[in-house]
Design a protein around this motif. Structure first.
Motif, PDB file in Angstrom:
ATOM      1  N   LEU A  78       0.817  -1.214   0.000  1.00  0.00           N
ATOM      2  CA  LEU A  78       0.000   0.000   0.000  1.00  0.00           C
ATOM      3  C   LEU A  78       0.853   1.268   0.000  1.00  0.00           C
ATOM      4  O   LEU A  78       0.453   2.304   0.486  1.00  0.00           O
ATOM      5  CB  LEU A  78      -1.008  -0.021   1.159  1.00  0.00           C
ATOM      6  N   PRO A 112      -2.209   1.670  -4.411  1.00  0.00           N
ATOM      7  CA  PRO A 112      -3.356   0.782  -4.138  1.00  0.00           C
ATOM      8  C   PRO A 112      -3.066  -0.669  -4.535  1.00  0.00           C
ATOM      9  O   PRO A 112      -3.809  -1.278  -5.297  1.00  0.00           O
ATOM     10  CB  PRO A 112      -4.479   1.416  -4.973  1.00  0.00           C
ATOM     11  N   PHE A 132      -8.729   1.126   1.847  1.00  0.00           N
ATOM     12  CA  PHE A 132      -8.544  -0.325   1.961  1.00  0.00           C
ATOM     13  C   PHE A 132      -8.813  -0.721   3.411  1.00  0.00           C
ATOM     14  O   PHE A 132      -8.111  -0.260   4.311  1.00  0.00           O
ATOM     15  CB  PHE A 132      -7.107  -0.732   1.580  1.00  0.00           C
ATOM     16  N   CYS A 134      -8.221  -3.461   5.571  1.00  0.00           N
ATOM     17  CA  CYS A 134      -7.363  -4.659   5.486  1.00  0.00           C
ATOM     18  C   CYS A 134      -7.687  -5.635   6.620  1.00  0.00           C
ATOM     19  O   CYS A 134      -6.879  -5.830   7.534  1.00  0.00           O
ATOM     20  CB  CYS A 134      -5.906  -4.250   5.555  1.00  0.00           C
ATOM     21  N   VAL A 166     -11.138  -8.420   3.122  1.00  0.00           N
ATOM     22  CA  VAL A 166     -10.601  -7.104   2.783  1.00  0.00           C
ATOM     23  C   VAL A 166     -11.720  -6.414   2.017  1.00  0.00           C
ATOM     24  O   VAL A 166     -12.328  -7.012   1.126  1.00  0.00           O
ATOM     25  CB  VAL A 166      -9.349  -7.228   1.885  1.00  0.00           C
ATOM     26  N   VAL A 168     -12.413  -2.926  -0.259  1.00  0.00           N
ATOM     27  CA  VAL A 168     -11.804  -1.747  -0.866  1.00  0.00           C
ATOM     28  C   VAL A 168     -12.938  -0.868  -1.363  1.00  0.00           C
ATOM     29  O   VAL A 168     -13.810  -1.336  -2.108  1.00  0.00           O
ATOM     30  CB  VAL A 168     -10.875  -2.121  -2.046  1.00  0.00           C
TER      31      VAL A 168
END
Ligand code: GAL
Length: 698
Positions: A78, A112, A132, A134, A166, A168
């Motif tokens: 990231l 990203p 994100f 995570c 995850v 996004v």
């Protein structure tokens, strides 16, 4: 929720389209062209998820992409993250920001793209600001809900419950998503790097020592400063000029200031003749006094910064205006590269200076998108000037994004926390970035040495004295130590150059965190007490904490000591490792405790490691010059290293003009033999006579 449908775009690389993607993306801006043959050499691989495991939906006009996450997985990357290595359990808001002082995910170069300890990577190719999650969110319909714990009685209660996904979130009408197969984490990163065009290959001089002069320096002062390196016998390859070389800066004219630089061409040529390259500082905001101002006025944004234009460099005519002026006024007279400052921008903390998201641009791109890719646009444009002249460059930039892998720029920051600087060096390799933990000033001789040691083992060994006026020899009591650091940097150049050539050709990052390679990580099952690491409260395994040691190339492991330290713990992966300076053997496969005096940067060499060293010349060899090599072999295992041999300055290697020279050590009953593969008749090699040294035998 709709499952994404994947199409294969290169061996081990798949793409899915979510909604209607916008045209402006980091990959498009960077101009990344996949290295198809090198990707093919990595081989085909299975899609790393169940076919319908990744799904997307639109929530409040935003794309939400959901990916599965296993319980033991760790997530890395990231971008240029300063605060932690393992991002699992964290929400990362990937906005470009020049003041990344908090652990939010914002940074100079958010990317990203993440890789998993399970050996795959995911890229969300957006110029919007994605978030994100995570493993920091849990859905009601989770198939693996976290264990409920009562905080009043259960000491294992966690602030972030274990999540199995995850998420996004991309504020856009659509987005491209890429999946990169491994099977290892390193292979996933290599596929990403190769997909983005392969790593940049710096000119040889880029790997020498860099010195940046003070903001207000004039030509005579700069020459005197450069010559002091020669008089004192310190290697130096690049002299950087800071804002005061412009006739006006903040905003910039990009034109030489006549009272300080009456004869720019003569000045640059004198430095070139004395073995120095010249690097020019600039920022993107164009002064009303600049000759190119009228040409850029109509192709610039609605807002100004420091009273200067914010050009829309997605437009060909704006690019052409800047490129032509730079070519004529700088590059044609011998300038070798740029430092692209302040293309990140600040508004969260400290001073506020950036065009706002509501800025409009003639191309239709808005301020939010432009900010995310502004650094990339700058890198691309300036890199193109040099590429068109068949001349390699290497420079500095304050902002990046996905796709910057093959662009010849190294990131830097105004932050100055040394541990964060080293952590960023570890993290840079997950995201196709290069980073310099630059040296500016030291409060004590000890700090000066510790910072110098680290920067000399980084992608760019630079003293940035723009405000301090510092010189390497400022602390007489440690001068021999500092000199030895800079000399070691110079001596290591053939090794570093070989590591960068691998980056270009097979995508292996030259600087890597331990977590990037399965074989170098502590087993995640290792009891904590055994490895003596501080466990990240939000990460399940020990590796998340290794943020203070890194690999350089394949054979060197660097474990810096920080100011105030005379000892530290070092994680040594399995196998024997040898002290670079003494050849002393250390058994790997666990945590060792080392002590080190100030004069010593702890460096360990892998068993069988081959380290080619050249003399500590005043500056790097020019095209056509060759250097003798002292090649050290460490330990008892056979070894092999591919040296890269080309002119070191042009793009002839892209046209096939290069050789790999194999350094090889074999072992027989009679002892060790070292060899270097020959070159074809007529090939002018950069490497001359080879002498072998045997370290750490027995
Ligand atoms: C900062 C930059 C410094 C120096 C300075 C000059 O933004 O990070 O390295 O170039 O500008 O004004």
């Amino acid at each position: 929720m709709t499952s994404l449908s994947w199409s294969i775009v290169a061996p081990g690389v798949w793409r899915a389209i979510v909604g209607t993607p916008e045209a402006l993306t980091p990959l498009a801006v960077s101009g990344a062209t996949p290295r198809v043959e090198a990707l093919a050499a990595l081989g085909a691989a299975d899609f790393p998820f169940a076919p319908d495991a990744i799904a997307a939906e639109v929530v409040s006009d935003k794309q939400v992409i959901r990916l599965p996450l296993a319980e033991e997985e760790e997530l890395f990357g990231l971008g240029l993250q300063f605060m932690r290595v393992n991002q699992r359990g964290r929400t990362r808001y990937l906005r470009v920001n020049s003041d990344p002082k908090q652990d939010t995910g914002e940074t100079h170069a958010p990317v990203p793209f993440y890789v998993s300890s399970r050996g795959y990577g995911v890229l969300v190719n957006t110029a919007r600001i994605p978030t994100f999650y995570c493993g920091s969110t849990v859905r009601k319909d989770s198939a693996h809900p976290p264990v409920l714990r009562d905080r009043g009685t259960d000491p294992n209660w966690q602030a972030t419950p274990t999540s199995d996904l995850v998420e996004v979130v991309v504020p856009a009408p659509g987005v491209e998503v890429y999946v990169f197969a491994g099977p290892s984490t390193l292979e996933a990163v290599r596929r990403y790097n190769l997909f983005c065009g392969g790593g940049t290959l710096p000119p040889r001089w880029g790997l020498g020592f860099w010195h940046r002069t003070m903001l207000t320096a004039n030509a005579d002062e700069v020459l005197a400063e450069a010559r002091a390196y020669r008089e004192r016998g310190y290697p130096c390859d690049v002299i950087g000029l800071e804002p005061g070389w412009h006739s006006k800066s903040y905003p910039c004219t990009y034109e030489w200031r006549a009272d300080r630089y009456p004869d720019p061409a003569g000045f640059v040529q004198t430095l070139r003749d004395e073995g120095f390259r010249v690097n020019l500082w600039e920022n993107p905001y164009v002064s009303p006094d600049a000759r190119i101002y009228p040409a850029l006025e109509s192709s610039s944004g609605s807002h100004t910064v420091w009273g200067g234009l914010v050009p829309d460099y997605t437009q060909p005519e704006a690019r052409a205006a800047l490129m032509q002026q730079h070519e004529a006024d700088h590059v044609a007279i011998g300038v070798s590269g740029y430092k692209l400052d302040e293309c990140d921008g600040s508004e969260l903390t400290g001073a506020s200076w950036i065009f706002p998201p509501q800025t409009t641009f003639p191309s239709g791109v808005d301020g939010e998108q432009m900010r995310q890719v502004f650094g990339l646009l700058f890198q691309r444009m300036t890199a193109d000037i040099f590429h068109q002249r068949d001349q390699r460059t290497y420079g500095l930039v304050r902002a990046g994004n996905a796709g910057s892998v093959s662009l010849p720029y190294v990131l830097y920051s105004d932050l100055y926390d040394h541990r964060q600087f080293v952590r960023a060096l570890c993290n840079s390799g997950f995201s196709g970035l290069l980073w310099t933990p630059e040296l500016r000033h030291g409060d004590t001789a000890e700090e000066w040495v510790r910072r110098m040691q680290v920067v000399c083992l980084s992608p760019m060994a630079m003293l940035n004295a723009w405000a301090s006026g510092s010189k390497p020899w400022d602390f007489p009591e440690v001068e021999p130590i500092v000199r030895a650091c800079i000399e070691l940097r110079m001596r290591l150049q053939p090794y570093l150059y070989a590591a960068f050539a691998r980056y270009a050709f097979d995508g292996t990052p030259p600087f890597r965190a331990m977590a990037l390679e399965e074989t170098l990580r502590p087993a995640s099952t290792a009891p904590v007490s055994e490895v003596d690491l501080t466990i990240d409260a939000y990460g399940p395994s020990a590796t998340s904490a290794i943020d203070d040691q890194f690999l350089v190339g394949d054979s060197l492991l660097v474990a810096p000591l920080f100011t105030g330290e005379r000892s530290r713990s070092v994680w040594l992966p399995a196998g024997d490792w040898f002290d670079f300076h003494t050849g002393e053997r250390f058994g790997g496969g666990g945590m060792i405790s080392i002590t080190g005096d100030l004069d010593k940067l702890p460096i360990f060499v892998r068993d069988g490691g081959i380290i080619p060293l050249m003399p500590a010349l005043a500056h790097s060899p020019r095209a056509g010059e060759s250097v003798p090599l002292e090649v050290r072999h460490y330990g008892n295992a056979p070894g092999r290293l591919e040296l890269f041999d080309d002119d070191g300055e042009t793009f002839a290697y892209e046209r096939g003009s290069y050789q790999w020279r194999t350094l090889e050590v074999t072992r027989a009953d009679t002892g060790y033999t070292g060899s270097i593969s020959p070159v074809p008749d007529g090939w002018l090699s950069a490497y001359g006579e080879v002498s072998w040294q045997w370290w750490g035998k027995g």
